[in-house]
Design a protein around this motif. Structure first.
Motif: not given
Length: 219
Positions: A15-19, A138-141
């Motif tokens: 998972v990645a989250v951008a601020g 986004s999330a992957q997997g």
């Protein structure tokens, strides 16, 4: 009769989250095949540049080969241009690298996070053959289908079709984003047998990056 089976899904979720001025990239550390856990401490995260981190799920052999390939290309770029590669440049390089192998793809599902040249958080999400877009999260997997509805509900990234274009960053503070990532992983591990053991979190901001681990379900 023996069959050639070059791929195997070793599970796990990224998972990645951008601020506005940070990026949070996280992944679990479980490495499994079917109902067997091969390792409880296998990192899916690689630092590729100064403020750029790649998290990958899929076949671990292809993931490691892809990470080494990108690290070598980044080193060549640094020697040739006397500077580190930016996160958007690394995003394009990753896309080109995946597309080059499109007829025998890397079985790796990637999410790239970091800071762009303006210091804003950026997240790039990919399919297996290099198609990508910049998003706020986004999330992957294997656990992505469980996590994305929660992220959509909490973060509500603006549509890229809206005009005028808006920044694809989330409204949360850095600490709130880290707490949200911990919550979605704790939730997904209840339903996804391929996600668990430990959660590795990398937070990137203007002062550098830091890494932390928390425990997840081990069964």
């Amino acid at each position: 009769m023996a069959r050639f089976e070059p791929y195997e899904n070793n599970g796990g979720t990224c998972v990645a989250v951008a601020g506005a001025d940070y990026c949070v990239v996280a992944a679990d550390t479980r490495l499994s095949v079917g109902y067997s856990i091969l390792s409880r401490d296998s990192s899916k995260i690689a630092h590729l540049a100064d403020k750029c981190v790649l998290a990958s799920s899929g076949f671990q052999g292809d993931v490691k080969a892809l990470q080494r390939n990108l690290a070598a290309k980044e080193l060549l770029y640094e020697h040739n241009h006397n500077k580190k590669m930016s996160c958007p440049a690394m995003a394009q390089l990753l896309s080109n690298t995946l597309y080059y192998k499109r007829f025998f793809p890397y079985y790796a599902f990637n999410v790239l996070g970091g800071l762009d040249s303006e210091g804003k958080g950026c997240v790039f999400t990919y399919d297996a053959v290099g198609s990508y877009e910049r998003t706020g999260y986004s999330a992957q997997g294997t656990g992505a289908a469980l996590m994305m509805p929660v992220l959509d509900n909490q973060l509500k990234s603006p549509s890229p079709l809206l005009l005028p274009a808006r920044d694809a960053v989330t409204p949360l503070s850095q600490s709130d984003a880290v707490d949200l990532v911990k919550d979605v992983f704790a939730s997904a591990t209840e339903r996804d047998i391929y996600t668990g053991d430990k959660l590795e979190i990398v937070v990137i901001n203007s002062s550098g990056s830091r890494r932390e681990f928390i425990e997840l379900r081990k069964d």
